[in-house]
Design an enzyme around this catalytic site. Structure first.
Site, mmCIF file in Angstrom:
data_model
loop_
_atom_site.group_PDB
_atom_site.id
_atom_site.type_symbol
_atom_site.label_atom_id
_atom_site.label_comp_id
_atom_site.label_asym_id
_atom_site.label_seq_id
_atom_site.Cartn_x
_atom_site.Cartn_y
_atom_site.Cartn_z
ATOM 1 N N LYS A 270 -85.584 -30.269 -10.076
ATOM 2 C CA LYS A 270 -85.388 -29.095 -9.339
ATOM 3 C C LYS A 270 -86.240 -27.993 -9.456
ATOM 4 C CE LYS A 270 -80.375 -29.415 -8.334
ATOM 5 N NZ LYS A 270 -80.391 -29.697 -6.942
ATOM 6 N N ARG A 346 -72.763 -37.521 -5.806
ATOM 7 C CA ARG A 346 -72.101 -38.545 -5.007
ATOM 8 C C ARG A 346 -72.002 -39.913 -5.990
ATOM 9 N NH1 ARG A 346 -76.439 -38.127 -0.357
ATOM 10 N NH2 ARG A 346 -76.490 -35.957 -1.135
HETATM 11 N N1 BES Z 1 -75.945 -29.757 -7.015
HETATM 12 C C1 BES Z 1 -76.269 -30.009 -5.692
HETATM 13 C C2 BES Z 1 -76.265 -29.195 -4.493
HETATM 14 C C3 BES Z 1 -76.304 -27.742 -4.391
HETATM 15 C C4 BES Z 1 -77.560 -27.120 -3.933
HETATM 16 C C5 BES Z 1 -75.240 -27.113 -4.547
HETATM 17 C C6 BES Z 1 -77.590 -25.843 -3.988
HETATM 18 C C7 BES Z 1 -75.250 -25.754 -4.579
HETATM 19 C C8 BES Z 1 -76.313 -25.152 -4.194
HETATM 20 C C9 BES Z 1 -76.684 -31.476 -5.445
HETATM 21 O O1 BES Z 1 -76.668 -32.261 -6.560
HETATM 22 C C10 BES Z 1 -77.984 -31.617 -4.825
HETATM 23 O O2 BES Z 1 -78.968 -31.675 -5.944
HETATM 24 N N2 BES Z 1 -78.110 -32.082 -3.605
HETATM 25 C C11 BES Z 1 -79.244 -32.271 -3.044
HETATM 26 C C12 BES Z 1 -79.188 -33.612 -2.235
HETATM 27 C C13 BES Z 1 -80.484 -34.212 -1.705
HETATM 28 C C14 BES Z 1 -81.357 -34.758 -2.826
HETATM 29 C C15 BES Z 1 -80.174 -35.146 -0.759
HETATM 30 C C16 BES Z 1 -79.515 -31.104 -2.195
HETATM 31 O O3 BES Z 1 -78.663 -30.607 -1.414
HETATM 32 O O4 BES Z 1 -80.719 -30.762 -2.096
HETATM 33 MN MN MN Z 2 -78.348 -32.590 -7.560
#
Ligand code: BES
Ligand code: MN
Ligand code: ZN
Length: 496
Positions: A270, A346
């Protein structure tokens, strides 16, 4: 905090602070009510001077020098025709924020008659409790004064019925508080092991059945998707399974919560604006599920057996972490090409869903901080709901509405499944950016038996608030606990 409904009239009440709801439009009539506490001419002038008209979210605080009440906080409720129970919650939290930590006894006076009195009392009671919770666990010393000890809801006719409804608030609010505390706890404190310990404490305190699968046992179950996420961390995964069973059950449901105690993104780290430092809240789903367990274990509803499942782990980077591009196998035999290690939730949920299906329940509901896309779509007050089952959708929506928790059903657009097709494995874990929370739901669906009613709730936006908002102080909200408790209570009532 002791909350009770009393039959006293407003002019008989004494205490430190009174929160009084004022309807818009008929202020002159309402002023009469307060005659014995404040001179009516003075009150009219104060209302006029501060342009207080009783509109929603307006407030006016008046300190009284003499008399049996030290301060009155007037809060606007809007027009009588549009008044909903949730407006009482909001008005209560506005009022409660004006209460200083040195005031001991609070009175609340609203037009209760507009509602079923017990429902109104419970909404206001939970609002005052939940909006005044403060978390000092991680301060070395707390100089802050403590919240109010005693709250009286003024002007009830049938106090007996109302107070027995109010008695249920304690377990529910403690469940929400527990969920908030789990979410707020930093990732070096709330580890997967610590989460298992919290579950163990629940099991001992409330006599729930507990099974914790360690890494080896998860391997035996073939949980290749969950374990693939966990293996990039030095901390071992803990698969938590709590069970509440009433004496006789005609109904069985499973609640699953995403339990990433930290989500760094993995090798798809991230970066930039993705707020890695916030990712302690990536176990928000599991916090709601354990908070619900806390409440249900104490409320002891009949007829419904409830399972609480969390596949707890961290998404980290080390020499044995998932590579972007790895192919892994979930416990239902499906293979997954990991085209993005940051779509880890997921993967953990996939094995949790397969495990849940083996329990052969009447319904499965999962809660997960699954996608940033859901936050973009619905913001931080509304969770996304995906299900193919209209009845389950209706039940959950009703339960959420009753709790004042925002939820909106989103489409399970089967044609988007092409987005998670892999050329080399059965599936890939990430689809295109567009419709990202829909493909996430479709991915989960691949791990649920078609015959079992299942709903997925994306709480990425709702599990946290950046500012004091309604009954939620800044930080973790505990979103979902009250909805799930309402849902289970309703199931229990209807399955007699
Ligand atoms: N935990 C995150 C989702 C999230 C993002 C929760 C912002 C709260 C605030 C999840 O694991 C994630 O990183 N999702 C990605 C998915 C993408 C790589 C398809 C996302 O939402 O960017
Ligand atoms: Mn994630
Ligand atoms: Zn995540």
């Amino acid at each position: 905090m002791q909350i009770s409904a009393v039959s006293k009239k407003i002019n008989e009440w004494s205490g430190s602070v009174l929160i009084a709801g004022i309807l818009e439009g008929t202020i002159e009539n309402q002023i009469n009510l307060f005659k014995t506490i404040i001179k009516d001419t003075f009150l009219s002038k104060r209302f006029n001077d501060s342009k207080f008209e009783g509109k929603k979210s307006q407030k006016l605080s008046i300190e009284l020098v003499e008399g049996k009440i030290q301060k009155i906080i007037f809060v606007g409720l809007g027009k009588a025709e549009t008044l909903r129970i949730d407006d009482l919650r909001k008005a209560t939290s506005i009022g409660a924020r004006q209460v200083s930590g040195y005031e001991r006894k609070l009175g609340i006076f609203f037009p209760w008659d507009a509602f079923d009195p017990s429902s109104a009392a419970c909404a206001v009671g939970e609002a005052v409790r939940l909006s005044s919770i403060k978390d000092f666990r991680f301060k070395s010393e707390s100089k802050e004064p403590t919240p109010i000890d005693e709250v009286e809801l003024i002007g009830f006719l049938d106090t007996k019925t109302t107070n027995s409804a109010i008695a249920e608030l304690h377990p529910i609010c403690e469940g929400v508080k527990f969920a908030r505390e789990l979410v707020s706890a930093p990732p070096n404190f709330l580890t997967p092991y610590q989460m298992a310990k919290e579950a163990k404490k629940l099991a001992t305190d409330y006599d729930l059945d507990l099974k914790i699968l360690d890494k080896k046992e998860c391997e035996q179950q073939g949980m290749g998707a969950y374990l693939a996420v966990a293996k990039g961390s030095d901390l071992e995964p803990n698969f938590i399974h709590l069970k509440y069973s009433p004496k006789t059950a005609t109904n069985k449901v499973v609640l699953i919560g995403k339990g990433l105690t930290f989500d760094s993104g993995g090798y798809n780290l991230k970066v930039g604006a993705s707020q890695i430092e916030k990712m302690k809240y990536d176990m928000g789903g599991s916090a709601s599920v354990l908070g619900t367990a806390r409440a249900i274990a104490e409320l002891k509803p009949s007829n419904t057996e409830v399972h609480f499942i969390v596949a707890a782990c961290e998404n980290m980077i080390n020499g044995s972490a998932l590579h972007p591009g790895d192919i892994i196998k979930a416990s239902n035999g499906k293979t997954i090409e990991v085209n993005n290690t940051d779509a880890e939730g997921r993967l953990t949920l996939a094995d949790a869903l397969v495990y849940a299906c083996k329990l052969n329940p009447d319904a499965i509901v999962d809660l997960a901080t699954l996608t940033g896309a859901c936050v973009i779509a619905l913001g931080d007050e509304i969770a996304g709901l995906w299900t193919d089952n209209d009845q389950l959708s209706e039940q959950l929506t009703k339960a959420a509405d009753k709790a004042g928790e925002g939820i909106w059903r989103m489409p399970m657009q089967d044609s988007y499944k092409s987005g998670i097709k892999s050329s080399i494995a059965d599936l890939q874990n990430t689809g295109p950016r567009q419709g990202g929370s829909i493909t996430a739901a479709l991915f989960l669906k691949e791990f649920v038996k078609e015959s079992i009613p299942w709903a997925h709730i994306d709480i990425a936006g709702t599990c946290w608030t950046e500012k004091d908002r309604d009954i939620n102080p800044k930080g973790a909200t505990g979103y979902g606990v009250r909805m799930l408790v309402n849902w289970i209570k309703e199931l229990s009532l209807n399955s007699h």
